[in-house]
Enzyme design. Structure first.
Site, PDB file in Angstrom:
ATOM      1  N   TYR A   1     -15.135 -40.359 -32.246  1.00  0.00           N
ATOM      2  CA  TYR A   1     -15.311 -39.967 -30.850  1.00  0.00           C
ATOM      3  C   TYR A   1     -16.684 -40.317 -30.298  1.00  0.00           C
ATOM      4  CZ  TYR A   1     -11.104 -37.076 -31.332  1.00  0.00           C
ATOM      5  OH  TYR A   1      -9.817 -36.639 -31.523  1.00  0.00           O
TER       6      TYR A   1
ATOM      7  N   THR B   1      -7.310 -42.825 -36.584  1.00  0.00           N
ATOM      8  CA  THR B   1      -6.286 -41.792 -36.471  1.00  0.00           C
ATOM      9  C   THR B   1      -6.527 -40.836 -35.310  1.00  0.00           C
ATOM     10  OG1 THR B   1      -7.478 -40.892 -38.379  1.00  0.00           O
ATOM     11  CG2 THR B   1      -5.263 -41.713 -38.764  1.00  0.00           C
ATOM     12  N   GLU B   2      -7.741 -40.838 -34.749  1.00  0.00           N
ATOM     13  CA  GLU B   2      -8.009 -40.117 -33.510  1.00  0.00           C
ATOM     14  C   GLU B   2      -9.111 -40.844 -32.756  1.00  0.00           C
ATOM     15  OE1 GLU B   2      -8.896 -35.924 -33.709  1.00  0.00           O
ATOM     16  OE2 GLU B   2      -7.304 -35.564 -35.187  1.00  0.00           O
ATOM     17  N   ASN B   3      -8.892 -41.035 -31.471  1.00  0.00           N
ATOM     18  CA  ASN B   3      -9.913 -41.538 -30.552  1.00  0.00           C
ATOM     19  C   ASN B   3      -9.459 -41.165 -29.149  1.00  0.00           C
ATOM     20  OD1 ASN B   3     -10.760 -44.479 -28.902  1.00  0.00           O
ATOM     21  ND2 ASN B   3     -12.339 -43.227 -29.859  1.00  0.00           N
TER      22      ASN B   3
END
Length: 445
Positions: free
Chosen positions: A292, A348-350
């Site tokens: 992030y 896997t998350e952004n």
């Protein structure tokens, strides 16, 4: 200009993600330590909790329709340990298992790949009562949970992650005190970090024994940079990097924790912890990278770890996080070059939080989140750069599908591609959702 699917290699996968406690609602589940944390005054903004969340428990079909309609390949979700095993161990709740049966089947029915994360921070209260992750037994009970889920869903789940962001569960929950269980205790922190790593190893072994493949772990990373040239700043930055970025990565990829982290945590680790490193470092099939932001670090007086975070110069999200897509290729190159080699990597998350406000449109409410479109575009371009430089990046997953319960921030921070009215639970796809849909439709040869 947003990169399109056609700009990525054949077979590159796109997805979006959620987590159980943040969207399901807690109806039917046993209590977890986030219920207790949220019930304690002052812990969560607006005295919010996850009892209702997004009502996904009853609206999962509608939510999966949104994932499929956007053209994603992967739906990443987590299971609630407390929904399946209300006591944390022993006899499972058939209704909890049945729910995840239905969820996985509905995911497959829409042509989506189910990517299951076993643990996204919600520990059953009976295990918390016995010390939670400070107690080695919790890691062993997690192995039992993994075996149970493999037996029930192993024939249909596309990929398995043992843990999501164990650093957050350990450090934010036991050192900073801003996540459940809300402790500020270095001994508890060290033990929680090690037992979470051990839980990964035990869970990994249980999944292997259950005959499933495509198993990994999801770690979060924040590249750290010295905020100034003052005395001790570089050393503080290296300590931050060792604790945040290299502790779990070192354990999983090398079977060793970084010495700079052990300088502070080592005296508080459980006796004989070194014997667990073989299990922690057992081979995985892929690594998930949650990215992030970056951190600017300066020296702080007082006891270890002697660091403090300061705001960076770049633009910020609604979380106050600096927007830094240019750091993503370097991060991915470093992970693969120094730790994982040819192991497949997935972002896997952004995503980003933004204060999205519906406005009246011709056919109903609209949410114009151009900042999020720009954020995702720049990070997709960064992912392309990493691939072009030889990083084995195989997929990119947006956080998150829905606005949801954002932990200690309550319902005030919105990460979703889909706006949720938390009174009516109405879903409204945002401009970013539609932009990604167009991006994923472009399959030029």
């Amino acid at each position: 200009m947003t990169p399109t699917r056609a700009d990525f290699p054949p077979g590159f996968l796109f997805g979006t993600a959620t987590s159980a406690y943040q969207i399901e609602g807690t109806g039917g589940a046993g209590p977890c330590h986030w219920d207790s944390f949220a019930a304690t005054p002052g812990n969560v903004a607006g005295a919010a909790d996850g009892r209702r969340a997004c009502g996904h428990l009853d609206r999962y079909a509608e939510d999966l329709d949104l994932v499929a309609a956007a053209g994603f390949d992967i739906y990443r979700f987590s299971t609630s340990w407390a929904r399946v095993l209300p006591e944390g161990a022993g006899a499972p709740d058939p209704e909890g298992l049945d729910f995840y049966d239905r969820l996985v089947d509905a995911t497959l029915a829409r042509g989506l790949k189910p990517a299951l994360t076993l643990y996204h921070w919600e520990l059953p209260s009976p295990l918390a009562d016995r010390g939670g992750w400070t107690n080695r037994d919790t890691a062993l009970r997690f192995g039992d949970f993994a075996a149970l889920m493999a037996e029930r869903l192993g024939d249909r789940v596309w990929s398995w992650a043992t843990l999501n962001e164990p650093w957050c569960a350990a450090w934010l929950g036991h050192f900073a005190g801003v996540h459940a269980p809300g402790l500020r205790d270095i001994r508890a922190t060290a033990r929680a970090m090690h037992h979470l790593a051990l839980g990964h190893g035990v869970g990994l072994a249980a999944l292997r024994a259950g005959g499933v493949g495509q198993i990994g772990i999801v770690l979060n990373f924040e590249p750290a940079f010295p905020a100034d040239r003052g005395e001790g700043v570089r050393a503080a930055t290296l300590r931050y990097d060792a604790v945040f970025n290299r502790f779990f990565l070192g354990g999983v990829a090398r079977g060793a924790y970084p010495e700079l982290a052990l300088e502070g945590l080592g005296p508080h680790l459980p006796r004989g912890w070194q014997a667990d490193l073989d299990a922690i470092g057992a081979p995985i099939d892929w690594l998930g990278v949650n990215y992030y932001t970056v951190k600017r670090i300066t020296h702080a007086p007082g006891p270890w770890p002697n660091w403090a975070e300061v705001p960076g110069p770049g633009r910020k999200t609604d979380m106050g996080w600096e927007i830094a897509p240019m750091a993503l290729p370097d991060l991915l190159r470093w992970i693969s070059g120094s730790h994982t080699g040819d192991l497949p990597l997935y972002v896997t998350e952004n995503g980003m939080a933004a204060p999205d406000t519906p406005v009246a449109g011709e056919t109903g409410p609209e949410i114009h989140d151009e900042d999020r479109i720009a954020f995702l575009s720049s990070h997709l371009a960064a992912a392309r750069e990493a691939i072009a430089e030889g990083v084995p990046l195989k997929g990119y997953i947006v956080w998150s599908l829905l606005d949801n319960f954002e932990w200690a921030f309550g319902y005030g921070k919105r990460f979703g591609l889909v706006h949720v009215d938390f009174e009516s639970l109405q879903r409204t796809p945002k401009a970013s959702y539609h932009a990604l849909k167009r991006m994923l439709e472009d399959r030029r040869p």
